[in-house]
Scaffold this active site. Structure first.
Site, PDB file in Angstrom:
ATOM      1  N   LYS A 268       3.399  -6.100  -6.503  1.00 11.50           N
ATOM      2  CA  LYS A 268       4.571  -6.135  -5.776  1.00 11.50           C
ATOM      3  C   LYS A 268       4.089  -6.943  -4.296  1.00 11.50           C
ATOM      4  CE  LYS A 268       3.565  -1.798  -3.446  1.00 11.50           C
ATOM      5  NZ  LYS A 268       2.152  -1.805  -4.082  1.00 11.50           N
TER       6      LYS A 268
ATOM      7  N   ARG B 116       6.019   4.806   1.467  1.00  7.64           N
ATOM      8  CA  ARG B 116       5.112   5.488   0.396  1.00  7.64           C
ATOM      9  C   ARG B 116       5.413   6.952   0.283  1.00  7.64           C
ATOM     10  NH1 ARG B 116       1.134   1.165   0.439  1.00  7.64           N
ATOM     11  NH2 ARG B 116      -0.639   1.414  -1.021  1.00  7.64           N
TER      12      ARG B 116
ATOM     13  N   ARG C  60      -9.227  -8.443  -9.478  1.00  6.25           N
ATOM     14  CA  ARG C  60      -8.973  -8.706  -8.259  1.00  6.25           C
ATOM     15  C   ARG C  60     -10.506  -8.369  -7.254  1.00  6.25           C
ATOM     16  NH1 ARG C  60      -3.842  -6.372  -5.592  1.00  6.25           N
ATOM     17  NH2 ARG C  60      -4.910  -4.446  -5.067  1.00  6.25           N
TER      18      ARG C  60
ATOM     19  N   ARG D  65     -13.207  -7.433  -2.906  1.00  3.38           N
ATOM     20  CA  ARG D  65     -12.381  -6.521  -1.742  1.00  3.38           C
ATOM     21  C   ARG D  65     -13.283  -5.133  -1.575  1.00  3.38           C
ATOM     22  NH1 ARG D  65      -5.930  -6.113  -2.092  1.00  3.38           N
ATOM     23  NH2 ARG D  65      -6.416  -4.170  -1.544  1.00  3.38           N
TER      24      ARG D  65
ATOM     25  N   ARG E 265      -6.301   5.807  -5.285  1.00  2.67           N
ATOM     26  CA  ARG E 265      -5.342   5.220  -4.760  1.00  2.67           C
ATOM     27  C   ARG E 265      -4.046   5.278  -6.012  1.00  2.67           C
ATOM     28  NH1 ARG E 265      -7.716   0.001  -2.507  1.00  2.67           N
ATOM     29  NH2 ARG E 265      -6.501  -1.096  -4.411  1.00  2.67           N
TER      30      ARG E 265
HETATM   31  P1  AMP Z   1      -1.920  -1.627   0.176  1.00  2.00           P
HETATM   32  O1  AMP Z   1      -2.292  -3.164   0.421  1.00  2.00           O
HETATM   33  O2  AMP Z   1      -0.262  -1.515   0.421  1.00  2.00           O
HETATM   34  O3  AMP Z   1      -2.118  -1.304  -1.373  1.00  2.00           O
HETATM   35  O4  AMP Z   1      -2.462  -0.618   1.187  1.00  2.00           O
HETATM   36  C1  AMP Z   1      -3.686  -0.383   1.311  1.00  2.00           C
HETATM   37  C2  AMP Z   1      -3.901   0.848   2.193  1.00  2.00           C
HETATM   38  O5  AMP Z   1      -3.507   0.803   3.516  1.00  2.00           O
HETATM   39  C3  AMP Z   1      -3.443   1.979   1.226  1.00  2.00           C
HETATM   40  O6  AMP Z   1      -4.326   2.381   0.278  1.00  2.00           O
HETATM   41  C4  AMP Z   1      -3.329   3.129   2.508  1.00  2.00           C
HETATM   42  O7  AMP Z   1      -4.505   3.803   2.775  1.00  2.00           O
HETATM   43  C5  AMP Z   1      -2.965   2.206   3.726  1.00  2.00           C
HETATM   44  N1  AMP Z   1      -1.323   2.104   3.562  1.00  2.00           N
HETATM   45  C6  AMP Z   1      -0.576   1.089   3.445  1.00  2.00           C
HETATM   46  N2  AMP Z   1       0.510   1.389   3.401  1.00  2.00           N
HETATM   47  C7  AMP Z   1       0.701   2.473   3.971  1.00  2.00           C
HETATM   48  C8  AMP Z   1       1.918   3.317   4.281  1.00  2.00           C
HETATM   49  N3  AMP Z   1       3.062   2.983   3.995  1.00  2.00           N
HETATM   50  N4  AMP Z   1       1.751   4.858   4.441  1.00  2.00           N
HETATM   51  C9  AMP Z   1       0.434   5.101   4.519  1.00  2.00           C
HETATM   52  N5  AMP Z   1      -0.642   4.272   4.373  1.00  2.00           N
HETATM   53  C10 AMP Z   1      -0.641   3.034   3.757  1.00  2.00           C
END
Ligand code: AMP
Length: 192
Positions: free
Chosen positions: A15, A90, A130, A136, A147
């Protein structure tokens, strides 16, 4: 007319990649809460330390904090034209808040929620790759699993949420990047 799109899909579904491409195609900002939280990494505040710890566990940052951060971002003038939301909402609470914010701030609504469907073994393959390529730090196998669990428990209810509003479009995410982008662009256009 403004364009607000929500990207849905498991971590590793692509995404982020697609959100960036749609942002360029439609000239609206890419709003990624994950990127915004990662940008806090160098920050030495207590809040930043807490956010980092939550991310490292593969859990979600509290809704109130996440929602306030998005509210501030939406106030910036470029978001008046629309946005591609990536990784937000989320939770159901975040989805309700987003609907309310768009309505209050701009008298607008989410136009479409795009769900990228990718088989779980392909997701695992991509995430491990990745982690290898980008190194990372948050991508240890345990965190990847956590996750994914967090996604299943807290985020998949949004599929129903947008489906009930007639806004959900499911797309096969297990195809070449360009093919998926073309499909998504066509889906957005036909849903306006
Ligand atoms: P992502 O890059 O979108 O996978 O986000 C990385 C991490 O940031 C996630 O595993 C969460 O810990 C935190 N995070 C990102 N977006 C959100 C959200 N909308 N609500 C809560 N935590 C978030």
């Amino acid at each position: 007319m403004a364009l607000y799109v929500v990207m849905l899909g498991a971590p590793g579904s692509g995404k982020g990649t697609q959100a960036k491409r749609l942002s360029a195609a439609f000239h609206v900002p890419h709003i990624s809460t994950g990127d915004m939280f990662r940008a806090m990494k160098a920050d030495t505040s207590e809040l930043a330390r807490r956010v980092r710890a939550i991310m490292e566990r593969g859990e979600l940052v509290p809704d109130d904090l996440t929602i306030e951060m998005v509210r501030e971002r939406l106030k910036q003038p470029d978001a008046r034209a629309g946005a591609i939301f990536d990784g937000f909402p989320r939770t159901i609470e975040q989805a309700n808040a987003l609907d309310a914010m768009l309505e209050e701030m701009y008298g607008e609504q989410i136009d479409v929620a795009l769900l990228l469907n990718v088989p779980e073994d392909e997701i695992t393959r991509r995430i491990l790759k990745r982690a290898e390529v980008e190194g990372r730090a948050d991508d240890t196998e345990e965190v990847i699993h956590k996750r994914h669990q967090t996604y299943l428990e807290q985020t998949t209810p949004l599929i129903d949420y947008f489906s009930r509003q007639g806004k959900l479009v499911e797309v096969d995410g297990d195809r070449p990047i360009e093919v998926i982008t073309e499909d998504l662009i066509a889906q957005i256009k036909s849903n306006l």
